[in-house]
Scaffold this motif. Structure first.
Motif, mmCIF file in Angstrom:
data_model
loop_
_atom_site.group_PDB
_atom_site.id
_atom_site.type_symbol
_atom_site.label_atom_id
_atom_site.label_comp_id
_atom_site.label_asym_id
_atom_site.label_seq_id
_atom_site.Cartn_x
_atom_site.Cartn_y
_atom_site.Cartn_z
ATOM 1 N N LEU A 51 -28.743 36.475 -28.257
ATOM 2 C CA LEU A 51 -29.388 36.751 -26.655
ATOM 3 C C LEU A 51 -28.061 37.294 -25.650
ATOM 4 O O LEU A 51 -27.679 35.676 -24.935
ATOM 5 N N LEU A 52 -28.689 38.101 -25.422
ATOM 6 C CA LEU A 52 -26.913 38.735 -24.869
ATOM 7 C C LEU A 52 -27.190 40.086 -24.074
ATOM 8 O O LEU A 52 -28.208 40.441 -24.434
ATOM 9 N N LYS A 53 -26.810 40.059 -23.340
ATOM 10 C CA LYS A 53 -26.604 41.656 -22.230
ATOM 11 C C LYS A 53 -26.900 42.796 -22.944
ATOM 12 O O LYS A 53 -25.557 42.667 -23.141
ATOM 13 N N ASN A 54 -28.058 43.222 -23.019
ATOM 14 C CA ASN A 54 -27.266 44.867 -23.199
ATOM 15 C C ASN A 54 -27.774 44.933 -25.217
ATOM 16 O O ASN A 54 -27.254 45.878 -25.310
ATOM 17 N N SER A 68 -29.674 45.616 -28.526
ATOM 18 C CA SER A 68 -30.109 46.845 -28.311
ATOM 19 C C SER A 68 -31.829 46.466 -29.210
ATOM 20 O O SER A 68 -31.025 45.581 -30.049
ATOM 21 N N ARG A 91 -38.658 40.612 -20.947
ATOM 22 C CA ARG A 91 -37.608 40.568 -22.007
ATOM 23 C C ARG A 91 -38.302 39.433 -22.810
ATOM 24 O O ARG A 91 -37.173 38.516 -23.555
#
Length: 104
Positions: free
Chosen positions: A58-61, A63, A95
């Motif tokens: 559950l982080l940005k970016n 993959s 998302r």
């Protein structure tokens, strides 16, 4: 044998009696479902079980391939019942991540 759970994770009762899982495919499906919904260190009897969702997923970016690898790795940790992930398909829409898989 294991206690059968409803899809929401609550124990399935038959009157005042517990339902026990009688077939292997249902047992394996329930074990994998529990494993994938468990946060790392959440289960006090096995603090190594589960996924570190906050640190790894559950982080940005992050993959899609990274998430796929994490989930497949967690599925394969059920060495008592899972030999291999035979098929794994995932999609990300907006998302929302969804995966479908089969195991041997």
């Amino acid at each position: 044998m294991d206690i059968e759970l409803k899809s929401n994770g609550h124990i399935l009762l038959n009157g005042n009696n517990l339902n026990l899982i009688k077939d292997r495919p249902t047992l394996v499906a329930q074990r994998i479902s529990i494993r994938l919904r468990t946060y790392l260190s959440e289960w006090f009897l096995d603090v190594n079980m589960g996924i570190d969702w906050f640190a790894d997923v559950l982080l940005k970016n992050v993959s899609k391939q990274t998430v796929d690898n994490i989930l497949q790795g967690e599925i394969l940790k059920d060495i008592k019942f899972v030999v291999a992930v035979k098929r794994f398909r995932s999609v990300v829409v907006d998302r929302n991540y969804e995966c479908v898989f089969s195991v041997e």
